[in-house]
Design a protein around this motif. Sequence first.
Motif, PDB file in Angstrom:
ATOM      1  N   THR A   9       0.796  -1.223   0.000  1.00 36.20           N
ATOM      2  CA  THR A   9       0.000   0.000   0.000  1.00 36.20           C
ATOM      3  C   THR A   9       0.826   1.269   0.000  1.00 36.20           C
ATOM      4  O   THR A   9       0.361   2.296  -0.452  1.00 36.20           O
ATOM      5  CB  THR A   9      -0.936   0.068   1.225  1.00 36.20           C
ATOM      6  N   SER A  52     -10.384   8.160   2.035  1.00 33.31           N
ATOM      7  CA  SER A  52      -9.502   9.164   1.434  1.00 33.31           C
ATOM      8  C   SER A  52     -10.086  10.548   1.661  1.00 33.31           C
ATOM      9  O   SER A  52     -11.253  10.691   2.018  1.00 33.31           O
ATOM     10  CB  SER A  52      -9.309   8.907  -0.061  1.00 33.31           C
ATOM     11  N   ARG A  74      -1.133   8.052   3.846  1.00 33.37           N
ATOM     12  CA  ARG A  74      -0.189   8.569   2.856  1.00 33.37           C
ATOM     13  C   ARG A  74      -0.770   9.839   2.264  1.00 33.37           C
ATOM     14  O   ARG A  74      -1.939   9.888   1.899  1.00 33.37           O
ATOM     15  CB  ARG A  74       0.041   7.547   1.742  1.00 33.37           C
ATOM     16  N   GLN A  81      -5.353  10.867  -6.957  1.00 32.24           N
ATOM     17  CA  GLN A  81      -4.455   9.814  -6.490  1.00 32.24           C
ATOM     18  C   GLN A  81      -4.947   9.226  -5.169  1.00 32.24           C
ATOM     19  O   GLN A  81      -4.870   8.013  -4.952  1.00 32.24           O
ATOM     20  CB  GLN A  81      -3.038  10.372  -6.301  1.00 32.24           C
ATOM     21  N   GLU A  84      -7.973   6.985  -5.888  1.00 33.30           N
ATOM     22  CA  GLU A  84      -7.556   5.729  -6.503  1.00 33.30           C
ATOM     23  C   GLU A  84      -6.905   4.793  -5.484  1.00 33.30           C
ATOM     24  O   GLU A  84      -7.119   3.577  -5.515  1.00 33.30           O
ATOM     25  CB  GLU A  84      -6.629   5.991  -7.685  1.00 33.30           C
ATOM     26  N   LYS A  85      -6.130   5.339  -4.555  1.00 31.00           N
ATOM     27  CA  LYS A  85      -5.514   4.514  -3.512  1.00 31.00           C
ATOM     28  C   LYS A  85      -6.591   3.925  -2.598  1.00 31.00           C
ATOM     29  O   LYS A  85      -6.522   2.760  -2.208  1.00 31.00           O
ATOM     30  CB  LYS A  85      -4.515   5.329  -2.694  1.00 31.00           C
ATOM     31  N   GLU A  86      -7.602   4.723  -2.252  1.00 26.39           N
ATOM     32  CA  GLU A  86      -8.705   4.203  -1.446  1.00 26.39           C
ATOM     33  C   GLU A  86      -9.373   3.032  -2.165  1.00 26.39           C
ATOM     34  O   GLU A  86      -9.642   1.987  -1.544  1.00 26.39           O
ATOM     35  CB  GLU A  86      -9.730   5.301  -1.178  1.00 26.39           C
ATOM     36  N   GLU A  88      -8.095   1.015  -4.445  1.00 26.71           N
ATOM     37  CA  GLU A  88      -7.182  -0.130  -4.464  1.00 26.71           C
ATOM     38  C   GLU A  88      -7.197  -0.861  -3.126  1.00 26.71           C
ATOM     39  O   GLU A  88      -7.249  -2.099  -3.083  1.00 26.71           O
ATOM     40  CB  GLU A  88      -5.770   0.322  -4.806  1.00 26.71           C
TER      41      GLU A  88
END
Length: 117
Positions: A9, A52, A74, A81, A84-86, A88
């Motif tokens: 992550t 996020s 992060r 971004q 998108e991380k959330e 993933e």
Amino acid sequence: MTQQELPGTGLRGPFDLVADTIEEELVENCPGAYALGFIDNFGRFSITFVGSAGEDLKSILKDRIGTASQFKFRHFAQPQQAFEKECEMFHQFMPVGNFLHPGRPTGTDWTCPRCRR
């Protein structure tokens, strides 16, 4: 507890989910993604919720105090971004506290990098 990266992550932590720690570790008015959870009996970070913030991760985490004992996070340069991380992390960990796929922020046409929702 030493700071570790959650495998796959790129998140920093774990940290105690308390105001003083949030003040020390996060910067003002910055997008980011986070995972809430706890340290299990084997010393691993167990994720219970992911999220996020498109503008101010610090404020979002302060609002989450009391919902978990630990967090990882992060910062990102762009809100997309963080979203998108959330997404993933939602697909990778399927946390018990996230009942639905993360919603696209209002006014955007962003899609999940995993399922293109």
